[in-house]
Design a protein around this motif. Structure first.
Motif, mmCIF file in Angstrom:
data_model
loop_
_atom_site.group_PDB
_atom_site.id
_atom_site.type_symbol
_atom_site.label_atom_id
_atom_site.label_comp_id
_atom_site.label_asym_id
_atom_site.label_seq_id
_atom_site.Cartn_x
_atom_site.Cartn_y
_atom_site.Cartn_z
ATOM 1 N N VAL A 1 0.862 -1.184 0.000
ATOM 2 C CA VAL A 1 0.000 0.000 0.000
ATOM 3 C C VAL A 1 0.897 1.232 0.000
ATOM 4 C CG1 VAL A 1 -1.805 1.253 1.248
ATOM 5 C CG2 VAL A 1 -1.759 -1.253 1.310
ATOM 6 N N PHE A 2 0.662 2.128 -0.936
ATOM 7 C CA PHE A 2 1.403 3.391 -0.983
ATOM 8 C C PHE A 2 0.549 4.501 -0.390
ATOM 9 C CE2 PHE A 2 3.367 1.244 -4.735
ATOM 10 C CZ PHE A 2 4.687 1.302 -4.317
ATOM 11 N N ASP A 3 1.183 5.341 0.421
ATOM 12 C CA ASP A 3 0.518 6.543 0.905
ATOM 13 C C ASP A 3 0.812 7.648 -0.090
ATOM 14 O OD1 ASP A 3 -1.031 6.557 3.235
ATOM 15 O OD2 ASP A 3 0.750 5.958 4.393
ATOM 16 N N VAL A 4 -0.206 8.197 -0.657
ATOM 17 C CA VAL A 4 0.008 9.261 -1.639
ATOM 18 C C VAL A 4 -0.602 10.551 -1.121
ATOM 19 C CG1 VAL A 4 -0.173 9.848 -4.079
ATOM 20 C CG2 VAL A 4 -0.329 7.471 -3.383
ATOM 21 N N ARG A 5 0.176 11.626 -1.189
ATOM 22 C CA ARG A 5 -0.351 12.944 -0.803
ATOM 23 C C ARG A 5 -0.525 13.746 -2.073
ATOM 24 N NH1 ARG A 5 3.024 12.313 3.342
ATOM 25 N NH2 ARG A 5 2.028 12.090 5.364
ATOM 26 N N GLN B 1 -4.654 6.323 -0.169
ATOM 27 C CA GLN B 1 -3.865 5.099 -0.181
ATOM 28 C C GLN B 1 -4.077 4.365 -1.496
ATOM 29 O OE1 GLN B 1 -4.642 2.799 3.399
ATOM 30 N NE2 GLN B 1 -2.786 3.707 4.232
ATOM 31 N N VAL B 2 -2.955 3.944 -2.089
ATOM 32 C CA VAL B 2 -3.033 3.151 -3.310
ATOM 33 C C VAL B 2 -2.613 1.727 -2.973
ATOM 34 C CG1 VAL B 2 -2.116 2.828 -5.640
ATOM 35 C CG2 VAL B 2 -2.500 5.140 -4.768
ATOM 36 N N ARG B 3 -3.534 0.812 -3.185
ATOM 37 C CA ARG B 3 -3.242 -0.600 -2.937
ATOM 38 C C ARG B 3 -2.666 -1.191 -4.226
ATOM 39 N NH1 ARG B 3 -4.688 -3.753 1.395
ATOM 40 N NH2 ARG B 3 -5.658 -1.940 2.316
ATOM 41 N N ALA B 4 -1.353 -1.071 -4.394
ATOM 42 C CA ALA B 4 -0.709 -1.466 -5.650
ATOM 43 C C ALA B 4 -0.675 -2.980 -5.802
ATOM 44 C CB ALA B 4 0.703 -0.898 -5.724
ATOM 45 N N VAL B 5 -0.457 -3.681 -4.697
ATOM 46 C CA VAL B 5 -0.490 -5.143 -4.700
ATOM 47 C C VAL B 5 -1.419 -5.567 -3.572
ATOM 48 C CG1 VAL B 5 0.860 -7.241 -4.286
ATOM 49 C CG2 VAL B 5 1.777 -5.449 -5.770
ATOM 50 N N GLY C 1 -0.192 -7.978 -17.223
ATOM 51 C CA GLY C 1 -1.339 -7.200 -16.782
ATOM 52 C C GLY C 1 -1.240 -5.805 -17.362
ATOM 53 N N PRO C 2 -2.345 -5.056 -17.343
ATOM 54 C CA PRO C 2 -2.326 -3.704 -17.912
ATOM 55 C C PRO C 2 -1.446 -2.755 -17.101
ATOM 56 C CG PRO C 2 -4.437 -4.154 -16.852
ATOM 57 C CD PRO C 2 -3.668 -5.429 -16.833
ATOM 58 N N ASN C 3 -1.235 -1.576 -17.656
ATOM 59 C CA ASN C 3 -0.459 -0.539 -16.968
ATOM 60 C C ASN C 3 -1.024 -0.256 -15.588
ATOM 61 O OD1 ASN C 3 1.798 0.484 -18.077
ATOM 62 N ND2 ASN C 3 0.719 1.859 -19.486
ATOM 63 N N GLY C 4 -0.142 -0.151 -14.601
ATOM 64 C CA GLY C 4 -0.603 0.179 -13.257
ATOM 65 C C GLY C 4 -1.157 -1.010 -12.489
ATOM 66 N N ALA C 5 -1.004 -2.220 -13.043
ATOM 67 C CA ALA C 5 -1.583 -3.409 -12.410
ATOM 68 C C ALA C 5 -0.863 -3.805 -11.131
ATOM 69 C CB ALA C 5 -1.574 -4.573 -13.395
ATOM 70 N N GLY C 6 0.430 -3.427 -11.030
ATOM 71 C CA GLY C 6 1.199 -3.807 -9.844
ATOM 72 C C GLY C 6 2.383 -4.716 -10.148
ATOM 73 N N LYS C 7 2.709 -4.850 -11.424
ATOM 74 C CA LYS C 7 3.793 -5.755 -11.838
ATOM 75 C C LYS C 7 5.147 -5.274 -11.309
ATOM 76 C CE LYS C 7 2.917 -5.103 -16.264
ATOM 77 N NZ LYS C 7 1.804 -4.130 -16.148
ATOM 78 N N SER C 8 5.479 -4.021 -11.592
ATOM 79 C CA SER C 8 6.787 -3.503 -11.159
ATOM 80 C C SER C 8 6.898 -3.476 -9.640
ATOM 81 C CB SER C 8 7.023 -2.098 -11.718
ATOM 82 O OG SER C 8 7.080 -2.150 -13.124
ATOM 83 N N THR C 9 5.811 -3.148 -8.979
ATOM 84 C CA THR C 9 5.809 -3.137 -7.507
ATOM 85 C C THR C 9 6.135 -4.537 -6.981
ATOM 86 O OG1 THR C 9 4.185 -1.355 -7.517
ATOM 87 C CG2 THR C 9 4.415 -2.588 -5.467
ATOM 88 N N THR C 10 5.568 -5.558 -7.605
ATOM 89 C CA THR C 10 5.867 -6.936 -7.195
ATOM 90 C C THR C 10 7.358 -7.228 -7.378
ATOM 91 O OG1 THR C 10 3.665 -7.571 -7.977
ATOM 92 C CG2 THR C 10 5.202 -9.356 -7.485
HETATM 93 N N1 LIG Z 1 6.262 4.858 -5.298
HETATM 94 C C1 LIG Z 1 4.943 4.897 -5.506
HETATM 95 N N2 LIG Z 1 4.165 5.778 -4.837
HETATM 96 C C2 LIG Z 1 2.843 5.814 -5.034
HETATM 97 N N3 LIG Z 1 2.175 5.024 -5.880
HETATM 98 C C3 LIG Z 1 2.886 4.137 -6.594
HETATM 99 C C4 LIG Z 1 4.316 4.033 -6.451
HETATM 100 N N4 LIG Z 1 4.753 3.048 -7.282
HETATM 101 C C5 LIG Z 1 3.657 2.581 -7.915
HETATM 102 N N5 LIG Z 1 2.543 3.213 -7.517
HETATM 103 C C6 LIG Z 1 1.165 2.946 -7.962
HETATM 104 O O1 LIG Z 1 0.917 1.566 -7.770
HETATM 105 C C7 LIG Z 1 0.165 1.024 -8.850
HETATM 106 C C8 LIG Z 1 0.938 -0.114 -9.487
HETATM 107 O O2 LIG Z 1 2.096 0.401 -10.149
HETATM 108 P P1 LIG Z 1 3.156 -0.531 -10.884
HETATM 109 O O3 LIG Z 1 3.548 -1.643 -9.978
HETATM 110 O O4 LIG Z 1 4.231 0.336 -11.404
HETATM 111 O O5 LIG Z 1 2.291 -1.123 -12.098
HETATM 112 P P2 LIG Z 1 2.763 -1.852 -13.449
HETATM 113 O O6 LIG Z 1 4.223 -2.141 -13.353
HETATM 114 O O7 LIG Z 1 1.923 -3.091 -13.519
HETATM 115 O O8 LIG Z 1 2.432 -0.929 -14.578
HETATM 116 C C9 LIG Z 1 -0.119 2.193 -9.774
HETATM 117 O O9 LIG Z 1 -1.381 2.700 -9.435
HETATM 118 C C10 LIG Z 1 0.969 3.172 -9.454
HETATM 119 O O10 LIG Z 1 0.561 4.481 -9.718
#
Ligand SMILES: Nc1ncnc2c1ncn2[C@@H]1O[C@H](COP(=O)(O)OP(=O)(O)O)[C@@H](O)[C@H]1O
Ligand SMILES: [Mg+2]
Length: 323
Positions: free
Chosen positions: A14-18, A30-34, A51-60
């Motif tokens: 979960v990311f805290d976004v301001r 709060q963004v629940r990325a994964v 998965g589509p853009n923003g799915a949470g792949k890179s975060t994983t």
């Molecule tokens: N450092 C961060 N701070 C806040 N939100 C983030 C951060 N990194 C990723 N996100 C958010 O988390 C979600 C998943 O991102 P990401 O894992 O990059 O997706 P993908 O790689 O599948 O395109 C998106 O909504 C993105 O905006």
């Protein structure tokens, strides 16, 4: 011995976004990325993670390398908790981010490799052996003395892949390794990965939005959307899952009885002047739109991709169109 090399049990991030919403005003969100992802990858497997853009792949991927700490759940790679023992894990994993290079921009390629040789404390003999092999397989011979900034995207990507493998990692994470590459470069990268996996038994987790990467390399594919696992299984099953529906949202001038659409398209919901029509995701919306426009007082319309199956179906349609 435990055969699960990568293990995720209800992992969350979960990311805290301001967000600035006005003068001196900030909104916390709060963004629940994964969102509660679980899977295991046995040693030696090559798995697609799509998965589509923003799915949470890179975060994983970032949690798997230890760059990011999970907000919840349990995660292990080779028995190691990545965020707690990031540098110990670094000797056993390789990672390539397609959108960012780990190479030194102003230095010739070979100098980056020499720096990694020292950083990872790779024994001299093994470094030389690995470098020779990678240079040959990835066709880097002519490029070693070229500053990274002068390489094409495809050349740079091959250079990055070699850099990730100099220390003989047991697992390689690739985050969009073919993004922006031309057809020839893509083919070279894919051929190399296939060889790496079959001959070295390297475990590979491949993130991509290019379904051809998956089709040519992975027998197993995991699909995530909005941080959730939508599908985990053989690629063949995904083709079936892809045969779902899209939704055409139609705004009419006024409230009317349900539109008489040509089957299999049909009205699934009516709310005042707005009507929702489901139709096969693999079909074009154009004939349906033309028919409605000719027979009804149309104000506006849009096509919705309501779920991941439709998104994937669309990926297949796009792929078929460009093949
Ligand atoms: N450092 C961060 N701070 C806040 N939100 C983030 C951060 N990194 C990723 N996100 C958010 O988390 C979600 C998943 O991102 P990401 O894992 O990059 O997706 P993908 O790689 O599948 O395109 C998106 O909504 C993105 O905006
Ligand atoms: Mg990404």
């Amino acid at each position: 011995m435990d055969t699960a090399f990568i293990e995720l049990d209800r992992v969350e991030k979960v990311f805290d976004v301001r967000k600035k919403t006005g003068f001196l005003k900030r909104e916390r969100r709060q963004v629940r990325a994964v969102d509660s992802i679980s899977f295991t990858v046995p040693r030696g497997e090559m798995v697609g993670y799509i998965g589509p853009n923003g799915a949470g792949k890179s975060t994983t991927i970032k949690m798997l390398t230890g760059i990011l700490t999970p907000s919840g759940g349990r995660l292990r790679v080779a028995g190691i908790d990545p965020s707690r023992e990031r540098s110990r894990l670094a000797h056993r994993i390789g990672v390539v981010f397609g959108q960012r290079t780990t190479l030194w921009w102003d230095l010739p390629l070979i100098d980056s490799y020499r720096l990694m040789h020292r950083m990872y404390r790779i024994p001299d003999g093994r470094y030389r052996e690995n470098l020779d092999r990678l240079v040959e397989l990835l066709e880097l011979g002519e490029l070693l003395d070229v500053p990274v900034r002068q390489l094409s995207l495809g050349q740079r990507m091959r250079g990055d892949i070699a850099a990730a493998l100099l220390h003989d990692p047991e697992v390689l994470y690739l985050d969009e390794p073919t993004i922006g590459l031309d057809v020839v470069s893509k083919a070279k990268v894919r051929e190399f990965l296939r060889e790496l996996n079959t001959e070295n038994g390297t475990t590979v987790l491949l993130t991509t939005h290019d379904l051809q990467d998956i089709e040519q390399l992975c027998s197993r594919v995991m699909v995530i959307d909005h941080g959730r696992m939508m599908y985990d299984g053989p690629l063949a099953g995904l083709h079936e899952a892809g045969e779902s529906e899209r939704v055409l949202v139609v705004d009419l001038e006024r409230e009317l009885p349900p539109i008489e659409a040509p089957p299999p398209a049909r009205v699934v919901k009516v709310e005042g002047p707005r009507q929702w029509l489901a139709f096969p995701a693999s079909a074009s919306a154009a004939p349906l739109v033309a028919r409605i426009a000719a027979e009804y007082p149309l104000v506006d319309l849009s096509v919705r991709e309501p779920d991941i199956e439709a998104v994937i179906a669309k990926m297949y349609v796009e792929r078929a169109a460009t093949a």
